[in-house]
Design a protein around this motif. Sequence first.
Motif, short mmCIF file in Angstrom:
data_model
loop_
_atom_site.label_atom_id
_atom_site.label_comp_id
_atom_site.label_asym_id
_atom_site.label_seq_id
_atom_site.Cartn_x
_atom_site.Cartn_y
_atom_site.Cartn_z
N PHE A 141 0.85 -1.18 0.00
CA PHE A 141 0.00 0.00 0.00
C PHE A 141 0.89 1.24 0.00
O PHE A 141 1.61 1.50 0.98
CB PHE A 141 -0.93 0.00 1.21
CG PHE A 141 -1.88 -1.18 1.22
CD1 PHE A 141 -2.95 -1.23 0.34
CD2 PHE A 141 -1.69 -2.23 2.10
CE1 PHE A 141 -3.83 -2.30 0.33
CE2 PHE A 141 -2.56 -3.31 2.11
CZ PHE A 141 -3.63 -3.35 1.22
N ALA A 142 0.87 1.96 -1.10
CA ALA A 142 1.72 3.13 -1.28
C ALA A 142 1.05 4.38 -0.74
O ALA A 142 -0.18 4.48 -0.71
CB ALA A 142 2.03 3.31 -2.76
N THR A 143 1.87 5.34 -0.33
CA THR A 143 1.34 6.61 0.15
C THR A 143 1.63 7.75 -0.81
O THR A 143 1.17 8.87 -0.59
CB THR A 143 1.92 6.95 1.53
OG1 THR A 143 3.36 7.03 1.45
CG2 THR A 143 1.54 5.90 2.57
N THR A 144 2.41 7.46 -1.88
CA THR A 144 2.69 8.48 -2.90
C THR A 144 2.61 7.81 -4.28
O THR A 144 2.83 6.60 -4.40
CB THR A 144 4.09 9.09 -2.74
OG1 THR A 144 5.09 8.08 -3.00
CG2 THR A 144 4.29 9.65 -1.34
N PRO A 145 2.34 8.59 -5.32
CA PRO A 145 2.34 8.03 -6.68
C PRO A 145 3.70 7.43 -7.05
O PRO A 145 3.76 6.44 -7.77
CB PRO A 145 2.00 9.23 -7.56
CG PRO A 145 1.24 10.16 -6.66
CD PRO A 145 1.88 10.00 -5.31
#
Length: 214
Positions: A141-145
């Motif tokens: 789960f990423a928090t930035t593009p």
Amino acid sequence: MLGVTKTQMVTKDKALVGRDTPLRVADRHAVLGTPLQGPWPEGFAVLYVGMGCFWGAERIFWQIDGVHSTAAGYIGGWTKNPTYQETCTSLTGHTEAVQVVYDPAKVSVETLLAAFWENHDPTTPNRQGGDVGTQYRSAIFATTPEQLTAAAASRDTYQARLASEGFGEISTQIDMVDSAGDGEFYYAEDYHQQYLHKNPGGYCNHGFCQVSYA
């Protein structure tokens, strides 16, 4: 279980409701001595990874230079502040995950992703070894593009390595954190935090999984 099996993702309307009060955790990381919860230093980044039981997964990341803090928790589902017992029913939609807070000036997201791929089997949907259920699914789960792009690229790189060694298809969920479930990371019970530091002989099924990333 309301018609839901342990390997079938529960829908939002059938998920457990949970509670408004967060589970209590210690203020400090038992190994690193850093805060267990934010706010984080300016310029630091956060990545969430699920790779089966969060005990062994968390230990992998707190040992990496440049990682500021780690925590065990639940993410990707709909139940607010779930307990471990609730998550194990597969009625929360969450996967066991590790919050990895790191300094990009000291460690790249690619290094963290390499540790992720190499230390679990991403080709077994909703299971790691004998641990079976949606709470054990492989996930990033990423928090930035930029993290999302790096995660997808690393998946393609590792899939090629796996294929060359005769392994199957990667089943890892890759999403922006705010588009997965309710978009929240919930801290697990305090006894889960840094569990293998507190219990050196405790259960762990993580380690190098036969195929290197590089």
